[in-house]
Design an enzyme around this catalytic site. Structure first.
Site, short mmCIF file in Angstrom:
data_model
loop_
_atom_site.label_atom_id
_atom_site.label_comp_id
_atom_site.label_asym_id
_atom_site.label_seq_id
_atom_site.Cartn_x
_atom_site.Cartn_y
_atom_site.Cartn_z
CB SER A 95 -0.87 0.03 1.26
OG SER A 95 -1.61 -1.14 1.40
CE LYS A 170 -4.67 -1.02 2.20
NZ LYS A 170 -5.20 -2.18 2.89
CE LYS A 238 2.01 2.12 4.85
NZ LYS A 238 1.32 1.29 3.85
P1 NAD Z 1 5.82 -5.88 7.46
O1 NAD Z 1 6.58 -4.73 8.02
O2 NAD Z 1 5.39 -7.01 8.35
O3 NAD Z 1 6.63 -6.53 6.21
C1 NAD Z 1 7.43 -5.81 5.32
C2 NAD Z 1 8.60 -6.70 4.92
O4 NAD Z 1 9.39 -6.01 3.93
C3 NAD Z 1 9.54 -7.01 6.08
O5 NAD Z 1 9.71 -8.41 6.20
C4 NAD Z 1 10.85 -6.30 5.70
O6 NAD Z 1 12.00 -6.96 6.16
C5 NAD Z 1 10.73 -6.31 4.18
N1 NAD Z 1 11.61 -5.30 3.56
C6 NAD Z 1 11.68 -3.98 3.80
N2 NAD Z 1 12.61 -3.38 3.02
C7 NAD Z 1 13.13 -4.38 2.24
C8 NAD Z 1 14.13 -4.42 1.24
N3 NAD Z 1 14.82 -3.32 0.88
N4 NAD Z 1 14.42 -5.61 0.65
C9 NAD Z 1 13.76 -6.74 1.01
N5 NAD Z 1 12.80 -6.77 1.96
C10 NAD Z 1 12.49 -5.61 2.57
O7 NAD Z 1 4.54 -5.23 6.75
P2 NAD Z 1 3.15 -5.94 6.36
O8 NAD Z 1 2.19 -5.81 7.49
O9 NAD Z 1 3.42 -7.27 5.75
O10 NAD Z 1 2.63 -4.90 5.23
C11 NAD Z 1 3.18 -4.87 3.93
C12 NAD Z 1 2.31 -3.93 3.10
O11 NAD Z 1 0.96 -4.41 3.06
C13 NAD Z 1 2.23 -2.49 3.68
O12 NAD Z 1 2.20 -1.57 2.65
C14 NAD Z 1 0.92 -2.51 4.45
O13 NAD Z 1 0.34 -1.21 4.57
C15 NAD Z 1 0.07 -3.44 3.58
N6 NAD Z 1 -1.04 -4.12 4.25
C16 NAD Z 1 -0.86 -4.65 5.49
C17 NAD Z 1 -1.93 -5.29 6.13
C18 NAD Z 1 -1.81 -5.88 7.52
O14 NAD Z 1 -2.84 -6.19 8.13
N7 NAD Z 1 -0.61 -6.07 8.05
C19 NAD Z 1 -3.18 -5.40 5.48
C20 NAD Z 1 -3.30 -4.88 4.19
C21 NAD Z 1 -2.23 -4.24 3.59
#
Ligand code: NAD
Length: 294
Positions: A95, A170, A238
């Site tokens: 997102s 979104k 965010k």
């Molecule tokens: P998270 O922080 O759990 O996961 C993000 C992952 O990206 C981490 O494992 C991190 O190590 C990795 N990462 C960051 N920089 C990196 C790089 N340079 N190279 C490789 N890996 C890298 O976040 P999440 O909760 O999984 O959310 C991910 C996205 O989905 C976000 O944009 C969030 O807004 C969206 N989202 C989350 C949810 C939820 O309920 N958690 C629901 C819908 C949408």
């Protein structure tokens, strides 16, 4: 078919597992080695960076926190753009700001690489079940080609328009979720302080017009005082930053969203940034000097 998957966090890890279950071969990458190891144990191949992932796959999915992370992984040094062949596609399921999606799309387009912005709604439980809702922007003909891959992680995959439209949808979703959690918190604190059992209020109203997916997901958590994320306040801040930047850019005032944004800023100062967004309740508990419990 081989698919690259970068970003194995709360959402990305179960989504990647569902792709393996659907029969795809994965090449994965994350900064967290334990997450990579978990996928390798299920048959995935590990790669060091976006460039290496893209050199091995024509379809690369990213599931990263926000716009700067996606820009780094796609366009930065060792990024996808350095390894991808013309005709490949990046499906960004993070997102991020719609403007950032359009910027990344334009840079990839110059190299003949396609892109879809395909953020998801549903949270960790639906990522695990493979029942996410996906909202997709980009070229319709590209959407049609990659629909089945997205559908293997989701209950619904809907095309909403040109690049950036997925993330605009979104942002709309995130406004409604944030305001709904605040409305539920406001109402249930009133019930509690007025001396009416909040559990019974929940049972009485959930089937009527006030009922919602948010109410069913968050009120039981609130009554159990379970604020384990789920979706962190920091990530919702965010999203609302991206909402306000976008809305001010197109000239749409969002009075209620900006109020809930300030509520989130206040509870972040109390250390709730890493808690579930259900902890919006704690702001109402503070101002009403009342704790919501069963
Ligand atoms: P998270 O922080 O759990 O996961 C993000 C992952 O990206 C981490 O494992 C991190 O190590 C990795 N990462 C960051 N920089 C990196 C790089 N340079 N190279 C490789 N890996 C890298 O976040 P999440 O909760 O999984 O959310 C991910 C996205 O989905 C976000 O944009 C969030 O807004 C969206 N989202 C989350 C949810 C939820 O309920 N958690 C629901 C819908 C949408």
């Amino acid at each position: 078919m081989k698919i690259g998957f970068i970003g194995l966090g709360i959402m990305g890890k179960p989504m990647a597992k569902n792709l393996i279950k659907a029969g795809y071969q994965l090449v994965v990458c994350d900064l967290v080695q334990s997450a990579v190891d978990e996928l390798v144990a299920l048959g995935a191949e590990a790669a060091a960076n976006g460039k290496e992932v893209a050199s091995k796959c024509n379809v690369i999915i990213t599931m990263l926190p926000n716009s700067p992370h996606v820009k780094t992984v796609v366009l930065g040094e060792g990024g996808i753009i350095e390894g991808a062949k013309a005709g490949s596609v990046v499906i960004d399921m993070s997102s991020i700001a719609p403007l950032a999606s359009r910027e990344i799309y334009a840079a990839l387009e110059e190299k003949g690489i396609d892109m879809l912005d395909a953020p998801v709604s549903g949270g960790e439980p639906k990522a695990i079940d493979g029942t996410l809702s996906v909202m997709v922007g980009g070229k319709k003909e590209v959407f049609d080609i990659y629909y089945d891959i997205m559908k293997s992680m989701a209950a619904s995959v809907v095309y909403v328009g040109e690049i950036g439209a997925g993330n605009t949808a979104k942002l709309c979703n995130q406004i409604i979720v944030a305001l709904n959690i605040a409305a539920v918190s406001e109402a249930f604190i009133l019930a509690k302080k007025a001396g009416v059992d909040p559990e019974l209020v929940y049972q009485a109203i959930r089937g009527g017009l006030a009922g919602s997916t948010v109410m069913d997901a968050k009120v039981p958590m609130m009554l159990d005082r379970n604020f384990k994320p789920g979706f962190k306040i920091d990530l919702h801040i965010k999203d609302l930053s991206n909402v306000l930047e976008t809305s001010h850019g197109v000239g749409v005032p969002l009075p209620l969203t900006s109020q809930v944004m300030e509520i989130m800023q206040a509870i972040k100062l109390d250390g709730c940034g890493v808690e579930d967004h259900a902890s919006i309740l704690k702001y109402y508990e503070k101002i009403a000097n009342t704790i919501l419990e069963r």
